[in-house]
Design an enzyme around this catalytic site. Structure first.
Site, PDB file in Angstrom:
ATOM      1  CD  GLU A 149       0.584 -77.563  73.812  1.00  0.00           C
ATOM      2  OE1 GLU A 149       0.157 -77.825  72.665  1.00  0.00           O
ATOM      3  OE2 GLU A 149       1.778 -77.324  74.067  1.00  0.00           O
ATOM      4  CG  HIS A 187       4.918 -71.818  71.018  1.00  0.00           C
ATOM      5  ND1 HIS A 187       5.196 -73.165  71.111  1.00  0.00           N
ATOM      6  CD2 HIS A 187       5.956 -71.206  71.656  1.00  0.00           C
ATOM      7  CE1 HIS A 187       6.331 -73.339  71.777  1.00  0.00           C
ATOM      8  NE2 HIS A 187       6.808 -72.171  72.104  1.00  0.00           N
ATOM      9  CG  ASP A 197       3.032 -74.209  68.388  1.00  0.00           C
ATOM     10  OD1 ASP A 197       4.202 -73.873  68.125  1.00  0.00           O
ATOM     11  OD2 ASP A 197       2.610 -74.364  69.547  1.00  0.00           O
TER      12      ASP A 197
END
Length: 277
Positions: A149, A187, A197
């Site tokens: 992330e 993603h 994303d």
């Protein structure tokens, strides 16, 4: 002498709050770290059960099956790296979300805007970051991938410090697990119908360093029989919703236009990548 002693006392007194602040900061996630440790310990117990619990063949009678441990086995390793943006305003908010049971989401790593990297799940464990996804013939991406992330709200530039730390992290992970460059994706690539994303991400910058693929500078017009849907499927995209797959492809490789229509330039890029994959 008295002044020096007083000054020393003041220094000690001033340092005490700083000590407690550091201690509080270090222990902020002590409770969730303990939960993590206990859960990992339970997984360890499951692995060492002899024979493995609840792994009998239900359609065979007990006297027709047994367990004998082989000496030739190892830990499952990740084969993909999936990049995300957090859609948050700080690393702290993301870390907090990943330590709350109710969110049911996590990732192996969080890379902050300042370049600081927080690991939250052991590489060999399954994190909940991919969700309902598909890439090629893989339907359970959580079980075969690492999730990273990036602290970003999804509509801002990625800082140099953040990208540099990401590159350092990818260098380690790619080498350690022998992950193919083509298996470093986003993603939105694996979930084109529901995710965007990492948005506005510098994929070419990563590809230039060996992380992910990119198209060549010189492109050619594809032959008349070239089928974009087949090309997208061979690359890995889920083409059950072709417009969504086209948008995801263009979000990754085109970026200046993310409409569900392929221009001639888009087809040239797709044809070039299709041959690479």
């Amino acid at each position: 002498m008295m002044r020096q002693t007083a000054r020393s006392k003041n220094t000690i007194l001033l340092s005490i709050p700083l000590f407690f602040l550091a201690a509080c900061s270090a222990n902020k996630y002590a409770a969730t770290n303990k939960i993590y440790k206990n859960q990992a310990k339970e997984f360890g117990k499951t692995l060492t059960e002899m024979p493995p619990l609840n792994q009998n063949i239900e359609t065979l009678p007990p006297d027709q099956q047994s367990f004998i441990g082989s000496v030739n086995f190892g830990i499952r390793k990740p084969n993909f790296i999936i990049l995300h943006h957090t859609a948050q305003t700080s690393t702290e908010l993301t870390v907090k979300a990943f330590t709350l049971k109710k969110t049911q989401t996590s990732a192996h790593y969080v890379v902050g805007r300042d370049g600081k990297v927080v690991q939250m799940v052991n590489d060999y464990l399954r994190a909940n970051h991919a969700g309902v996804a598909k890439w090629g013939n893989e339907y359970d991406l959580n079980s075969c991938s690492l999730g990273i992330e990036l602290d970003n709200n999804g509509d801002e530039p990625y800082s140099d410090a953040q990208i540099n730390s990401l590159l350092a992290l990818l260098t380690t992970l790619k080498k350690k697990y022998n992950i193919p460059a083509s298996n470093i994706i986003g993603h939105s690539d694996i979930a084109p119908k529901r995710k965007i994303d990492p948005n506005k991400f510098p994929w070419k910058q990563l590809a230039d360093k060996g992380f992910g693929l990119w198209y060549d500078d010189v492109l050619q017009i594809p032959p008349v029989e070239f089928d974009p849907a087949i090309a997208l499927r061979i690359i890995g995209y889920d083409v059950s919703n072709l417009p969504a797959a086209i948008i995801a492809f263009k979000r990754h490789f085109v970026q200046t236009d993310i409409s569900p229509v392929l221009s001639l330039q888009d087809k040239m890029i797709l044809f070039n990548l299709y041959k690479k994959y």
